[in-house]
Design a protein around this motif. Structure first.
Motif, PDB file in Angstrom:
ATOM      1  N   ARG A 135       3.886 -11.979  -9.079  1.00 55.33           N
ATOM      2  CA  ARG A 135       3.364 -10.512  -8.646  1.00 55.33           C
ATOM      3  C   ARG A 135       2.356 -10.747  -7.677  1.00 55.33           C
ATOM      4  O   ARG A 135       1.493 -11.415  -7.998  1.00 55.33           O
ATOM      5  N   PHE A 136       2.626  -9.591  -6.735  1.00 57.67           N
ATOM      6  CA  PHE A 136       1.099  -9.826  -5.661  1.00 57.67           C
ATOM      7  C   PHE A 136       0.871  -7.712  -6.067  1.00 57.67           C
ATOM      8  O   PHE A 136       1.113  -6.804  -6.001  1.00 57.67           O
ATOM      9  N   PRO A 137      -0.924  -7.873  -6.103  1.00 56.65           N
ATOM     10  CA  PRO A 137      -1.580  -6.886  -6.747  1.00 56.65           C
ATOM     11  C   PRO A 137      -1.519  -5.733  -5.010  1.00 56.65           C
ATOM     12  O   PRO A 137      -0.966  -6.369  -4.224  1.00 56.65           O
ATOM     13  N   GLU A 138      -1.058  -4.709  -5.337  1.00 51.94           N
ATOM     14  CA  GLU A 138      -0.430  -3.596  -3.878  1.00 51.94           C
ATOM     15  C   GLU A 138      -1.581  -3.838  -3.585  1.00 51.94           C
ATOM     16  O   GLU A 138      -1.442  -3.595  -2.479  1.00 51.94           O
ATOM     17  N   LEU A 164      -2.596 -14.272  -0.212  1.00 55.40           N
ATOM     18  CA  LEU A 164      -2.456 -13.217  -1.123  1.00 55.40           C
ATOM     19  C   LEU A 164      -2.719 -13.623  -3.162  1.00 55.40           C
ATOM     20  O   LEU A 164      -2.601 -14.993  -3.089  1.00 55.40           O
ATOM     21  N   SER A 165      -3.723 -12.562  -2.858  1.00 58.66           N
ATOM     22  CA  SER A 165      -4.030 -12.935  -4.445  1.00 58.66           C
ATOM     23  C   SER A 165      -2.337 -12.441  -4.914  1.00 58.66           C
ATOM     24  O   SER A 165      -2.038 -12.122  -4.813  1.00 58.66           O
ATOM     25  N   SER A 166      -2.318 -13.830  -6.045  1.00 61.01           N
ATOM     26  CA  SER A 166      -0.737 -13.634  -6.640  1.00 61.01           C
ATOM     27  C   SER A 166      -1.221 -13.585  -8.592  1.00 61.01           C
ATOM     28  O   SER A 166      -2.032 -14.388  -8.659  1.00 61.01           O
ATOM     29  N   VAL A 167      -0.480 -12.908  -8.951  1.00 56.17           N
ATOM     30  CA  VAL A 167      -0.150 -13.614 -10.219  1.00 56.17           C
ATOM     31  C   VAL A 167       1.063 -13.806 -10.549  1.00 56.17           C
ATOM     32  O   VAL A 167       2.137 -13.331  -9.877  1.00 56.17           O
ATOM     33  N   GLU A 168       1.184 -14.798 -11.646  1.00 56.31           N
ATOM     34  CA  GLU A 168       2.799 -15.412 -11.808  1.00 56.31           C
ATOM     35  C   GLU A 168       2.724 -14.733 -13.505  1.00 56.31           C
ATOM     36  O   GLU A 168       1.685 -15.029 -14.632  1.00 56.31           O
ATOM     37  N   GLU A 169       4.541 -14.317 -13.492  1.00 57.93           N
ATOM     38  CA  GLU A 169       4.713 -13.921 -14.613  1.00 57.93           C
ATOM     39  C   GLU A 169       5.669 -14.637 -15.724  1.00 57.93           C
ATOM     40  O   GLU A 169       6.529 -14.018 -14.839  1.00 57.93           O
ATOM     41  N   LEU A 180       1.885  -3.863  -9.280  1.00 58.50           N
ATOM     42  CA  LEU A 180       1.983  -5.074  -8.727  1.00 58.50           C
ATOM     43  C   LEU A 180       3.374  -4.976  -8.298  1.00 58.50           C
ATOM     44  O   LEU A 180       4.437  -4.515  -9.097  1.00 58.50           O
ATOM     45  N   LEU A 181       3.423  -5.836  -6.995  1.00 55.91           N
ATOM     46  CA  LEU A 181       4.533  -5.730  -6.393  1.00 55.91           C
ATOM     47  C   LEU A 181       5.989  -6.981  -6.444  1.00 55.91           C
ATOM     48  O   LEU A 181       4.711  -8.337  -6.204  1.00 55.91           O
ATOM     49  N   THR A 182       7.132  -6.853  -6.593  1.00 58.38           N
ATOM     50  CA  THR A 182       7.631  -8.504  -6.949  1.00 58.38           C
ATOM     51  C   THR A 182       7.546  -9.281  -5.381  1.00 58.38           C
ATOM     52  O   THR A 182       7.498  -8.925  -4.352  1.00 58.38           O
TER      53      THR A 182
END
Length: 58
Positions: free
Chosen positions: A41-44, A31-36, A5-7
């Motif tokens: 964060r974004f899958p590389e 763009l797919s993203s994940v909230e932490e 996961l990229l910042t």
């Protein structure tokens, strides 16, 4: 395939876009993203796929 996961900052540098633009891409599901917590964060693999797609469009 990488599941790293990229910042937000890393994605901004890779795609040469502002944080506001990258957040909009995430909001609009470009763009797919994940909230932490407060971070996003974004899958590389997704970022690299988007970069490849953008290069083909010119």
């Amino acid at each position: 395939m990488s599941d790293k996961l990229l910042t937000l900052d890393e994605v901004c540098k890779i795609l040469d876009k502002s944080p506001t633009t990258i957040k909009r891409y995430a909001r609009e599901n470009l763009l797919s993203s994940v909230e932490e917590g407060d971070d996003i964060r974004f899958p590389e693999a997704e970022v690299m796929r988007y970069l490849d797609f953008a290069k083909r469009l010119g």
